[in-house]
Design a protein around this motif. Structure first.
Motif, PDB file in Angstrom:
ATOM      1  N   VAL A 129       0.852  -1.181   0.000  1.00  0.00           N
ATOM      2  CA  VAL A 129       0.000   0.000   0.000  1.00  0.00           C
ATOM      3  C   VAL A 129       0.890   1.233   0.000  1.00  0.00           C
ATOM      4  CG1 VAL A 129      -1.794   1.310   1.216  1.00  0.00           C
ATOM      5  CG2 VAL A 129      -1.802  -1.202   1.305  1.00  0.00           C
ATOM      6  N   GLU A 130       0.530   2.222  -0.815  1.00  0.00           N
ATOM      7  CA  GLU A 130       1.236   3.505  -0.825  1.00  0.00           C
ATOM      8  C   GLU A 130       0.248   4.624  -0.553  1.00  0.00           C
ATOM      9  OE1 GLU A 130       4.891   4.211  -3.535  1.00  0.00           O
ATOM     10  OE2 GLU A 130       3.441   3.075  -4.732  1.00  0.00           O
ATOM     11  N   PHE A 131       0.603   5.501   0.376  1.00  0.00           N
ATOM     12  CA  PHE A 131      -0.158   6.708   0.651  1.00  0.00           C
ATOM     13  C   PHE A 131       0.657   7.877   0.093  1.00  0.00           C
ATOM     14  CE2 PHE A 131      -0.839   3.635   4.045  1.00  0.00           C
ATOM     15  CZ  PHE A 131      -2.224   3.540   4.099  1.00  0.00           C
ATOM     16  N   VAL A 132       0.065   8.645  -0.816  1.00  0.00           N
ATOM     17  CA  VAL A 132       0.787   9.728  -1.480  1.00  0.00           C
ATOM     18  C   VAL A 132       0.071  11.048  -1.202  1.00  0.00           C
ATOM     19  CG1 VAL A 132       1.704  10.585  -3.665  1.00  0.00           C
ATOM     20  CG2 VAL A 132       1.438   8.118  -3.308  1.00  0.00           C
ATOM     21  N   VAL A 133       0.850  12.065  -0.777  1.00  0.00           N
ATOM     22  CA  VAL A 133       0.294  13.386  -0.478  1.00  0.00           C
ATOM     23  C   VAL A 133       1.197  14.452  -1.069  1.00  0.00           C
ATOM     24  CG1 VAL A 133      -0.271  15.058   1.335  1.00  0.00           C
ATOM     25  CG2 VAL A 133      -0.850  12.644   1.636  1.00  0.00           C
ATOM     26  N   ARG A 162       5.369  10.243   0.639  1.00  0.00           N
ATOM     27  CA  ARG A 162       4.882   8.877   0.485  1.00  0.00           C
ATOM     28  C   ARG A 162       5.037   8.103   1.779  1.00  0.00           C
ATOM     29  NH1 ARG A 162       4.117   6.851  -4.826  1.00  0.00           N
ATOM     30  NH2 ARG A 162       4.459   8.497  -6.388  1.00  0.00           N
ATOM     31  N   GLY A 163       3.964   7.404   2.137  1.00  0.00           N
ATOM     32  CA  GLY A 163       3.978   6.475   3.256  1.00  0.00           C
ATOM     33  C   GLY A 163       3.621   5.091   2.758  1.00  0.00           C
ATOM     34  N   THR A 164       4.013   4.056   3.493  1.00  0.00           N
ATOM     35  CA  THR A 164       3.793   2.691   3.014  1.00  0.00           C
ATOM     36  C   THR A 164       3.115   1.818   4.066  1.00  0.00           C
ATOM     37  OG1 THR A 164       5.951   1.914   3.777  1.00  0.00           O
ATOM     38  CG2 THR A 164       5.828   2.829   1.531  1.00  0.00           C
ATOM     39  N   ALA A 165       2.492   0.754   3.591  1.00  0.00           N
ATOM     40  CA  ALA A 165       1.922  -0.283   4.439  1.00  0.00           C
ATOM     41  C   ALA A 165       1.917  -1.572   3.626  1.00  0.00           C
ATOM     42  CB  ALA A 165       0.503   0.086   4.872  1.00  0.00           C
ATOM     43  N   SER A 166       1.661  -2.689   4.288  1.00  0.00           N
ATOM     44  CA  SER A 166       1.623  -3.972   3.585  1.00  0.00           C
ATOM     45  C   SER A 166       0.755  -4.953   4.349  1.00  0.00           C
ATOM     46  CB  SER A 166       3.035  -4.539   3.408  1.00  0.00           C
ATOM     47  OG  SER A 166       3.617  -4.814   4.680  1.00  0.00           O
ATOM     48  N   PHE A 167       0.316  -6.012   3.657  1.00  0.00           N
ATOM     49  CA  PHE A 167      -0.496  -7.048   4.301  1.00  0.00           C
ATOM     50  C   PHE A 167      -0.457  -8.300   3.433  1.00  0.00           C
ATOM     51  CE2 PHE A 167      -3.170  -4.814   1.353  1.00  0.00           C
ATOM     52  CZ  PHE A 167      -4.032  -5.757   0.823  1.00  0.00           C
ATOM     53  N   ASN A 168      -0.795  -9.413   4.046  1.00  0.00           N
ATOM     54  CA  ASN A 168      -0.849 -10.687   3.326  1.00  0.00           C
ATOM     55  C   ASN A 168      -2.272 -11.038   2.906  1.00  0.00           C
ATOM     56  OD1 ASN A 168       1.907 -11.629   3.218  1.00  0.00           O
ATOM     57  ND2 ASN A 168       1.800 -11.837   5.444  1.00  0.00           N
ATOM     58  N   SER A 169      -3.242 -10.837   3.799  1.00  0.00           N
ATOM     59  CA  SER A 169      -4.633 -11.171   3.492  1.00  0.00           C
ATOM     60  C   SER A 169      -5.540 -10.326   4.353  1.00  0.00           C
ATOM     61  CB  SER A 169      -4.900 -12.661   3.748  1.00  0.00           C
ATOM     62  OG  SER A 169      -4.677 -12.973   5.120  1.00  0.00           O
ATOM     63  N   ALA A 190      -3.404  17.370  -2.152  1.00  0.00           N
ATOM     64  CA  ALA A 190      -3.940  16.219  -2.881  1.00  0.00           C
ATOM     65  C   ALA A 190      -3.475  14.939  -2.213  1.00  0.00           C
ATOM     66  CB  ALA A 190      -3.491  16.236  -4.341  1.00  0.00           C
ATOM     67  N   CYS A 191      -4.351  13.927  -2.164  1.00  0.00           N
ATOM     68  CA  CYS A 191      -3.978  12.642  -1.592  1.00  0.00           C
ATOM     69  C   CYS A 191      -4.375  11.515  -2.536  1.00  0.00           C
ATOM     70  CB  CYS A 191      -4.618  12.435  -0.216  1.00  0.00           C
ATOM     71  SG  CYS A 191      -6.424  12.330  -0.250  1.00  0.00           S
ATOM     72  N   THR A 192      -3.636  10.409  -2.443  1.00  0.00           N
ATOM     73  CA  THR A 192      -3.886   9.238  -3.277  1.00  0.00           C
ATOM     74  C   THR A 192      -3.541   7.992  -2.469  1.00  0.00           C
ATOM     75  OG1 THR A 192      -3.262  10.480  -5.261  1.00  0.00           O
ATOM     76  CG2 THR A 192      -3.376   8.092  -5.470  1.00  0.00           C
ATOM     77  N   ILE A 193      -4.301   6.921  -2.670  1.00  0.00           N
ATOM     78  CA  ILE A 193      -3.984   5.611  -2.086  1.00  0.00           C
ATOM     79  C   ILE A 193      -3.838   4.616  -3.226  1.00  0.00           C
ATOM     80  CG2 ILE A 193      -4.744   3.747  -0.577  1.00  0.00           C
ATOM     81  CD1 ILE A 193      -6.365   5.741   1.005  1.00  0.00           C
ATOM     82  N   LEU A 194      -2.733   3.859  -3.195  1.00  0.00           N
ATOM     83  CA  LEU A 194      -2.487   2.829  -4.198  1.00  0.00           C
ATOM     84  C   LEU A 194      -2.323   1.480  -3.496  1.00  0.00           C
ATOM     85  CD1 LEU A 194      -0.482   5.514  -5.048  1.00  0.00           C
ATOM     86  CD2 LEU A 194      -0.590   4.239  -7.186  1.00  0.00           C
ATOM     87  N   VAL A 195      -2.984   0.461  -3.998  1.00  0.00           N
ATOM     88  CA  VAL A 195      -2.837  -0.904  -3.501  1.00  0.00           C
ATOM     89  C   VAL A 195      -2.248  -1.742  -4.626  1.00  0.00           C
ATOM     90  CG1 VAL A 195      -4.019  -2.952  -2.620  1.00  0.00           C
ATOM     91  CG2 VAL A 195      -4.774  -0.669  -1.904  1.00  0.00           C
ATOM     92  N   ASN A 196      -1.054  -2.289  -4.376  1.00  0.00           N
ATOM     93  CA  ASN A 196      -0.320  -3.055  -5.391  1.00  0.00           C
ATOM     94  C   ASN A 196      -0.145  -2.253  -6.676  1.00  0.00           C
ATOM     95  OD1 ASN A 196      -0.094  -5.328  -3.698  1.00  0.00           O
ATOM     96  ND2 ASN A 196      -2.107  -6.068  -4.329  1.00  0.00           N
TER      97      ASN A 196
END
Length: 216
Positions: A129-133, A162-169, A190-196
């Protein structure tokens, strides 16, 4: 021979469905609010269990609840009918709220630990996961999930943070909020969230920007 004068005919009066005793048509009940409350409540309950789209259950359930209460008030005043539909709309809206709240609690507080959402990202997790501001005048940023937030402050810059996070399930409600530190400065945020690597949410504003998305 004297004759009695003819009796006057009574005024014509229309009788039948929709007419009162003196020819006045009954006003048809206006059931639009009652029907709308039922349909919106039904939609809220329908999407409450859908991953990602389940976020929409919150505003739908609140709107359905308000419409149903207004509809039941009109029914009580005699301005509408379909009381059964009004009660059903109220029940559906409340059930939609409870279902959305239950799933949120389960996701946020029970699907945690090693298999939960890691903030910041952990090497080896399957999903990122990426958090972009971006904030021209600087901003205070809060990001992560509802039960695991991080806070950072960015200086005035055109560069992206940019901030990050991660998960398996699992399915997690991701959030990132950025607000200006100086309300007297015009600050485009402005903000954005990206998953994979896929954009799942974006937003922008002058003093605050809020992005929310599910991972399911």
């Amino acid at each position: 021979m004297p004759t009695d004068p003819p009796l006057p005919h009574p005024p014509a009066t229309r009788y039948g469905p929709g007419f009162a005793a003196h020819g006045t048509r009954h006003r048809k009940p206006k059931n639009g609010v009652v029907i709308a409350g039922f349909l919106v409540g039904l939609a809220a309950l329908g999407v409450a269990f859908v991953p990602v789209a389940g976020i929409a259950a919150w505003p739908l359930a609140v709107i359905g609840l308000i419409l149903s209460v207004i509809g039941l008030t009109k029914i009580k005043k005699g301005e509408a009918d379909k009381k059964g539909m009004g009660i059903a709309g109220l029940a559906l809206s409340i059930t939609g709220l409870l279902a959305a709240g239950g799933l949120l609690v389960y996701t946020s507080f029970f699907v945690t630990g090693e298999s939960g959402l890691h903030v910041p990202a952990v090497a080896g997790d399957k999903n990122t996961v990426e958090f972009v501001v971006s904030a021209s005048g600087g901003a205070t940023i809060r990001y992560g999930s509802l039960n695991d937030q991080r806070t950072e402050t960015t200086p005035a810059s055109t560069d992206e943070w940019r901030g990050t996070a991660s998960f398996n399930s699992g399915d997690y409600l991701l959030t990132v909020t950025a607000d200006t530190r100086n309300s007297t400065v015009s600050n485009q945020i402005a903000c954005t969230i990206l998953v994979n690597g896929k954009k799942v949410a974006e937003n922008k504003g002058q003093t605050i920007a809020l992005c929310t998305a599910g991972t399911g």
